[in-house]
Design an enzyme around this catalytic site. Sequence first.
Site, PDB file in Angstrom:
ATOM      1  N   LYS A  97       5.504  22.659 -15.300  1.00  0.00           N
ATOM      2  CA  LYS A  97       5.016  21.532 -15.046  1.00  0.00           C
ATOM      3  C   LYS A  97       4.802  21.595 -13.539  1.00  0.00           C
ATOM      4  CE  LYS A  97       3.712  16.657 -15.408  1.00  0.00           C
ATOM      5  NZ  LYS A  97       3.919  15.392 -15.958  1.00  0.00           N
ATOM      6  N   HIS A 100       5.665   7.584 -27.815  1.00  0.00           N
ATOM      7  CA  HIS A 100       4.575   8.457 -27.303  1.00  0.00           C
ATOM      8  C   HIS A 100       4.744   9.773 -27.731  1.00  0.00           C
ATOM      9  CE1 HIS A 100       2.120   9.854 -24.224  1.00  0.00           C
ATOM     10  NE2 HIS A 100       2.867  10.825 -23.765  1.00  0.00           N
ATOM     11  N   ARG A 129      -4.749  20.831 -14.698  1.00  0.00           N
ATOM     12  CA  ARG A 129      -3.728  19.903 -15.169  1.00  0.00           C
ATOM     13  C   ARG A 129      -4.144  19.254 -16.492  1.00  0.00           C
ATOM     14  NH1 ARG A 129      -0.162  15.467 -11.520  1.00  0.00           N
ATOM     15  NH2 ARG A 129       0.969  14.579 -13.173  1.00  0.00           N
ATOM     16  N   ASN A 142      -2.255  17.848 -21.228  1.00  0.00           N
ATOM     17  CA  ASN A 142      -2.546  16.745 -22.187  1.00  0.00           C
ATOM     18  C   ASN A 142      -2.809  17.247 -23.586  1.00  0.00           C
ATOM     19  OD1 ASN A 142      -2.532  14.339 -20.520  1.00  0.00           O
ATOM     20  ND2 ASN A 142      -4.292  15.138 -19.391  1.00  0.00           N
ATOM     21  N   HIS A 159      -3.007   9.692 -28.306  1.00  0.00           N
ATOM     22  CA  HIS A 159      -3.346   8.408 -27.393  1.00  0.00           C
ATOM     23  C   HIS A 159      -3.946   7.479 -28.481  1.00  0.00           C
ATOM     24  CE1 HIS A 159      -2.681   9.862 -23.020  1.00  0.00           C
ATOM     25  NE2 HIS A 159      -1.560   9.407 -23.511  1.00  0.00           N
ATOM     26  N   GLU A 196       7.200  16.968 -26.327  1.00  0.00           N
ATOM     27  CA  GLU A 196       6.750  17.323 -24.901  1.00  0.00           C
ATOM     28  C   GLU A 196       7.344  18.738 -24.483  1.00  0.00           C
ATOM     29  OE1 GLU A 196       4.116  15.798 -23.475  1.00  0.00           O
ATOM     30  OE2 GLU A 196       4.096  13.677 -23.531  1.00  0.00           O
ATOM     31  N   GLU A 201      -5.815  16.688 -11.292  1.00  0.00           N
ATOM     32  CA  GLU A 201      -6.245  16.909 -12.620  1.00  0.00           C
ATOM     33  C   GLU A 201      -7.825  17.069 -12.501  1.00  0.00           C
ATOM     34  OE1 GLU A 201      -4.577  15.155 -15.962  1.00  0.00           O
ATOM     35  OE2 GLU A 201      -6.315  15.052 -16.890  1.00  0.00           O
ATOM     36  N   HIS A 207      -2.741  15.120 -26.606  1.00  0.00           N
ATOM     37  CA  HIS A 207      -2.734  13.627 -26.158  1.00  0.00           C
ATOM     38  C   HIS A 207      -3.901  12.985 -26.563  1.00  0.00           C
ATOM     39  CE1 HIS A 207       0.874  14.948 -24.106  1.00  0.00           C
ATOM     40  NE2 HIS A 207       0.963  13.979 -23.327  1.00  0.00           N
ATOM     41  N   ARG A 222       0.699  -1.308  -0.152  1.00  0.00           N
ATOM     42  CA  ARG A 222       0.079  -0.161  -0.057  1.00  0.00           C
ATOM     43  C   ARG A 222       0.878   1.432  -0.029  1.00  0.00           C
ATOM     44  NH1 ARG A 222      -2.880  -3.130   3.798  1.00  0.00           N
ATOM     45  NH2 ARG A 222      -4.879  -4.152   2.669  1.00  0.00           N
ATOM     46  N   LYS A 234       2.072  11.271 -11.915  1.00  0.00           N
ATOM     47  CA  LYS A 234       1.100  10.162 -12.533  1.00  0.00           C
ATOM     48  C   LYS A 234       1.714   8.757 -12.921  1.00  0.00           C
ATOM     49  CE  LYS A 234      -2.087  13.182 -15.254  1.00  0.00           C
ATOM     50  NZ  LYS A 234      -2.488  13.514 -16.494  1.00  0.00           N
TER      51      LYS A 234
HETATM   52  P1  NAD Z   1      10.727   4.853 -22.923  1.00  0.00           P
HETATM   53  O1  NAD Z   1      10.554   4.750 -21.585  1.00  0.00           O
HETATM   54  O2  NAD Z   1      10.090   3.607 -23.592  1.00  0.00           O
HETATM   55  O3  NAD Z   1      12.132   5.068 -23.326  1.00  0.00           O
HETATM   56  C1  NAD Z   1      12.569   5.325 -24.759  1.00  0.00           C
HETATM   57  C2  NAD Z   1      13.476   4.413 -25.142  1.00  0.00           C
HETATM   58  O4  NAD Z   1      14.892   4.957 -24.707  1.00  0.00           O
HETATM   59  C3  NAD Z   1      13.510   2.896 -24.560  1.00  0.00           C
HETATM   60  O5  NAD Z   1      13.979   1.979 -25.562  1.00  0.00           O
HETATM   61  C4  NAD Z   1      14.546   2.897 -23.562  1.00  0.00           C
HETATM   62  O6  NAD Z   1      15.170   1.893 -23.056  1.00  0.00           O
HETATM   63  C5  NAD Z   1      15.654   3.853 -23.945  1.00  0.00           C
HETATM   64  N1  NAD Z   1      16.358   4.674 -23.125  1.00  0.00           N
HETATM   65  C6  NAD Z   1      16.186   5.200 -21.985  1.00  0.00           C
HETATM   66  N2  NAD Z   1      16.824   6.169 -21.608  1.00  0.00           N
HETATM   67  C7  NAD Z   1      18.325   5.967 -22.431  1.00  0.00           C
HETATM   68  C8  NAD Z   1      19.404   6.281 -22.364  1.00  0.00           C
HETATM   69  N3  NAD Z   1      19.853   7.379 -21.431  1.00  0.00           N
HETATM   70  N4  NAD Z   1      20.137   5.859 -23.350  1.00  0.00           N
HETATM   71  C9  NAD Z   1      19.745   5.179 -24.019  1.00  0.00           C
HETATM   72  N5  NAD Z   1      18.516   4.506 -24.238  1.00  0.00           N
HETATM   73  C10 NAD Z   1      17.728   4.865 -23.317  1.00  0.00           C
HETATM   74  O7  NAD Z   1       9.809   5.975 -23.716  1.00  0.00           O
HETATM   75  P2  NAD Z   1       9.901   7.605 -23.001  1.00  0.00           P
HETATM   76  O8  NAD Z   1       9.455   8.473 -24.074  1.00  0.00           O
HETATM   77  O9  NAD Z   1      10.778   8.080 -21.860  1.00  0.00           O
HETATM   78  O10 NAD Z   1       8.504   7.582 -22.287  1.00  0.00           O
HETATM   79  C11 NAD Z   1       7.313   7.568 -22.764  1.00  0.00           C
HETATM   80  C12 NAD Z   1       6.073   6.967 -21.671  1.00  0.00           C
HETATM   81  O11 NAD Z   1       6.040   7.754 -20.724  1.00  0.00           O
HETATM   82  C13 NAD Z   1       4.857   6.527 -22.142  1.00  0.00           C
HETATM   83  O12 NAD Z   1       4.428   5.198 -21.727  1.00  0.00           O
HETATM   84  C14 NAD Z   1       4.069   7.634 -21.732  1.00  0.00           C
HETATM   85  O13 NAD Z   1       2.499   7.295 -21.389  1.00  0.00           O
HETATM   86  C15 NAD Z   1       4.725   8.154 -20.605  1.00  0.00           C
HETATM   87  N6  NAD Z   1       4.313   9.151 -19.956  1.00  0.00           N
HETATM   88  C16 NAD Z   1       4.104   9.592 -18.961  1.00  0.00           C
HETATM   89  C17 NAD Z   1       3.716  10.750 -18.183  1.00  0.00           C
HETATM   90  C18 NAD Z   1       3.291  11.264 -16.850  1.00  0.00           C
HETATM   91  O14 NAD Z   1       3.044  12.196 -16.470  1.00  0.00           O
HETATM   92  N7  NAD Z   1       3.521   9.871 -16.050  1.00  0.00           N
HETATM   93  C19 NAD Z   1       4.226  11.871 -19.215  1.00  0.00           C
HETATM   94  C20 NAD Z   1       4.464  11.831 -20.402  1.00  0.00           C
HETATM   95  C21 NAD Z   1       4.521  10.391 -20.838  1.00  0.00           C
HETATM   96  N1  GLY Z   2       1.731  14.600 -18.648  1.00  0.00           N
HETATM   97  C1  GLY Z   2       0.462  14.960 -18.213  1.00  0.00           C
HETATM   98  C2  GLY Z   2       0.772  15.186 -16.766  1.00  0.00           C
HETATM   99  O1  GLY Z   2       1.477  15.047 -16.039  1.00  0.00           O
HETATM  100  O2  GLY Z   2      -0.497  15.517 -16.373  1.00  0.00           O
END
Ligand code: NAD
Ligand code: GLY
Length: 374
Positions: free
Chosen positions: A241, A279, A255, A259, A266, A199, A251, A262, A135, A157
């Site tokens: 942010k 993404h 917030r 998006n 999405h 982003e 949100e 998005h 938890r 998030k």
């Molecule tokens: P990812 O986590 O898939 O990373 C992209 C690629 O880069 C992967 O293959 C990873 O292994 C590689 N990688 C990472 N760091 C590296 C480095 N330093 N050197 C070499 N390779 C590296 O993708 P992302 O773009 O980082 O994240 C996308 C995800 O984030 C999505 O699932 C999206 O929904 C989520 N997201 C969440 C929020 C939130 O607020 N929580 C906001 C935006 C996006």
């Molecule tokens: N990436 C959208 C949020 O964090 O609200």
Amino acid sequence: MASTSLPPLSSPSAGTSTVQIDLGDRRYDILIGEGLLQQADTFQGLPKSSKALIVTNTTVGPLYTAQLRAAIAPFHKDVLDVELPDGEQFKDWATLNLIFTRLLEEAADRKTVLYALGGGVVGDMTGFAAACYMRGVPFVQVPTTLLAQVDSSVGGKTAINHPAGKNMIGAFYQPQRVICDLVTLDTLPQRELLAGLAEVIKYGPIADLAFLDWLEANMDRLLARDRTALKLAIQRSCEIKAWVVGQDEKEAGLRAILNYGHTFGHAIEAGLGYGEWLHGEAVGTGMVMAADLSARLGLIDAGTAQRITALIARTGLPTKGPKLGAERYLELMQVDKKAEGGEIRFVVIGPLGRATMQGAPEQMVRDVIAAHTA
Ligand code: NAD
Ligand code: GLY
């Protein structure tokens, strides 16, 4: 929607910058600097525990786990790690369970600290695991993609995907600290850098005209990975942010502006199957579509929509979505967290530098889809 005005950019410093996210007793720092994974004081003041678990993936682990392990070793008796399969298509229950299995096999207690070492996929899953295990256990974000440093690691998030909808299962759960080491970006593939820039660009049209101007003037430096430019872009993105999340953590309203792009994005990700488009690529195209929608709704003029599109195009990100068919886009966009009573709601720009959320006539949305898919 904004209730207080955005503070100006704090002076970018030569060393490590700190952006604070103010959530009362859950406030935390975002550190942005070079070589943070190799500096002992980066991790000072975080919870100490007998066990710690570094959650990473098969790509990032071999590059950075050893450094992180050495840096946090003084604060934990046992530093364990688990390497998840790499890719958006693995952001699911089965992969999440690998984290729980490792924790349970090691009899990890409720003080165990999780460290998310990787991009947004690892960060979102580690945060969700931390929210659920016993938890709630503390976790630290160590984002290693540009996208994760400017967005996903900040704000709490956490989620996994469902085949029917992106990030639909998750929790709001804040980390103890976010550590953005600029050096880790050196190994990031260029395609991933561009996805992160989508982003970054997002923050200009929704909140900060001066930042949009700066991005237009400095895009070549960012594309060439100029560290000073990257640091400023990360710092300003995190400041914006932090300002948004500080006012609306869960949100209830404001917030949602984060998006922007998005809703369409999405739909592209889910419609093609997770992992086909990155993404950030889907968000980039989604922002083009949402800018056009804003213009059709009369909130900005066509030239302003074109200005946003031109900046996205300059990065080399795609500006046309896949031809999934309008029906499929509409169906997918209904499974969106912003939808209410079956009505799809979009983040729209107007005037430039401000965003709101609203519905749009279906035929207008169909026209946008037709104009921006190929
Ligand atoms: P990812 O986590 O898939 O990373 C992209 C690629 O880069 C992967 O293959 C990873 O292994 C590689 N990688 C990472 N760091 C590296 C480095 N330093 N050197 C070499 N390779 C590296 O993708 P992302 O773009 O980082 O994240 C996308 C995800 O984030 C999505 O699932 C999206 O929904 C989520 N997201 C969440 C929020 C939130 O607020 N929580 C906001 C935006 C996006
Ligand atoms: N990436 C959208 C949020 O964090 O609200």
